[in-house]
Design a protein around this motif. Structure first.
Motif, PDB file in Angstrom:
ATOM      1  N   TYR A   1     -19.959  72.752  22.586  1.00  0.00           N
ATOM      2  CA  TYR A   1     -20.777  73.762  23.259  1.00  0.00           C
ATOM      3  C   TYR A   1     -19.960  75.011  23.547  1.00  0.00           C
ATOM      4  CZ  TYR A   1     -23.925  75.942  26.590  1.00  0.00           C
ATOM      5  OH  TYR A   1     -24.745  76.839  27.232  1.00  0.00           O
TER       6      TYR A   1
ATOM      7  N   ARG B   1     -27.856  69.185  27.559  1.00  0.00           N
ATOM      8  CA  ARG B   1     -29.154  69.732  27.190  1.00  0.00           C
ATOM      9  C   ARG B   1     -29.184  70.114  25.710  1.00  0.00           C
ATOM     10  NH1 ARG B   1     -30.893  74.268  25.895  1.00  0.00           N
ATOM     11  NH2 ARG B   1     -29.022  75.400  26.479  1.00  0.00           N
ATOM     12  N   SER B   2     -28.071  70.646  25.221  1.00  0.00           N
ATOM     13  CA  SER B   2     -28.017  71.066  23.819  1.00  0.00           C
ATOM     14  C   SER B   2     -27.611  69.928  22.882  1.00  0.00           C
ATOM     15  CB  SER B   2     -27.049  72.243  23.662  1.00  0.00           C
ATOM     16  OG  SER B   2     -25.728  71.843  23.938  1.00  0.00           O
TER      17      SER B   2
ATOM     18  N   LEU C   1     -22.215  72.546  35.638  1.00  0.00           N
ATOM     19  CA  LEU C   1     -23.145  73.365  34.874  1.00  0.00           C
ATOM     20  C   LEU C   1     -22.839  73.278  33.379  1.00  0.00           C
ATOM     21  CD1 LEU C   1     -25.430  75.459  34.760  1.00  0.00           C
ATOM     22  CD2 LEU C   1     -23.701  77.219  35.162  1.00  0.00           C
ATOM     23  N   LEU C   2     -21.574  73.344  33.037  1.00  0.00           N
ATOM     24  CA  LEU C   2     -21.163  73.242  31.636  1.00  0.00           C
ATOM     25  C   LEU C   2     -21.548  71.883  31.059  1.00  0.00           C
ATOM     26  CD1 LEU C   2     -19.716  74.381  29.184  1.00  0.00           C
ATOM     27  CD2 LEU C   2     -17.548  73.660  30.218  1.00  0.00           C
TER      28      LEU C   2
ATOM     29  N   TRP D   1     -20.412  78.740  21.930  1.00  0.00           N
ATOM     30  CA  TRP D   1     -20.599  79.892  22.817  1.00  0.00           C
ATOM     31  C   TRP D   1     -19.579  80.984  22.497  1.00  0.00           C
ATOM     32  CZ3 TRP D   1     -17.740  82.496  26.479  1.00  0.00           C
ATOM     33  CH2 TRP D   1     -18.442  83.395  27.273  1.00  0.00           C
TER      34      TRP D   1
ATOM     35  N   ALA E   1     -23.955  69.936  32.055  1.00  0.00           N
ATOM     36  CA  ALA E   1     -25.413  69.875  31.945  1.00  0.00           C
ATOM     37  C   ALA E   1     -25.903  70.666  30.731  1.00  0.00           C
ATOM     38  CB  ALA E   1     -26.057  70.410  33.223  1.00  0.00           C
ATOM     39  N   GLU E   2     -25.334  71.831  30.496  1.00  0.00           N
ATOM     40  CA  GLU E   2     -25.737  72.639  29.348  1.00  0.00           C
ATOM     41  C   GLU E   2     -25.375  71.948  28.032  1.00  0.00           C
ATOM     42  OE1 GLU E   2     -27.570  75.502  29.062  1.00  0.00           O
ATOM     43  OE2 GLU E   2     -27.968  75.128  31.171  1.00  0.00           O
TER      44      GLU E   2
END
Length: 71
Positions: A30, A22-23, A15-16, A34, A18-19
């Motif tokens: 990232y 995406r960014s 998930l990390l 965050w 992918a995020e």
């Protein structure tokens, strides 16, 4: 810069990744962003609480603009 390694469950690591993708940032960038956002949110909540409790006063934007000559 120091480097740290953390272990994450595979689902969370995916998930990390992918995020971050995406960014359009690296995973480390990232996570750093965050963490900074979380710190900023805590500070904003603290300042809002102080404003709502009357410990601090707000200044109308029009007053700030006038003082800075931005009208």
């Amino acid at each position: 810069m120091n480097t740290r390694t953390i272990e994450l469950p595979e689902e969370l690591a995916d998930l990390l990744q992918a995020e971050a993708k995406r960014s359009r940032k690296s995973v480390s960038a990232y996570v750093a962003q965050w963490l900074q956002d979380q710190a900023d949110g805590r500070l904003a909540a603290k300042r809002l609480k102080a404003l709502e409790s009357g410990k601090t006063k707000g200044i109308p934007a029009a007053q700030v603009y006038a003082e800075l000559g931005l009208e």
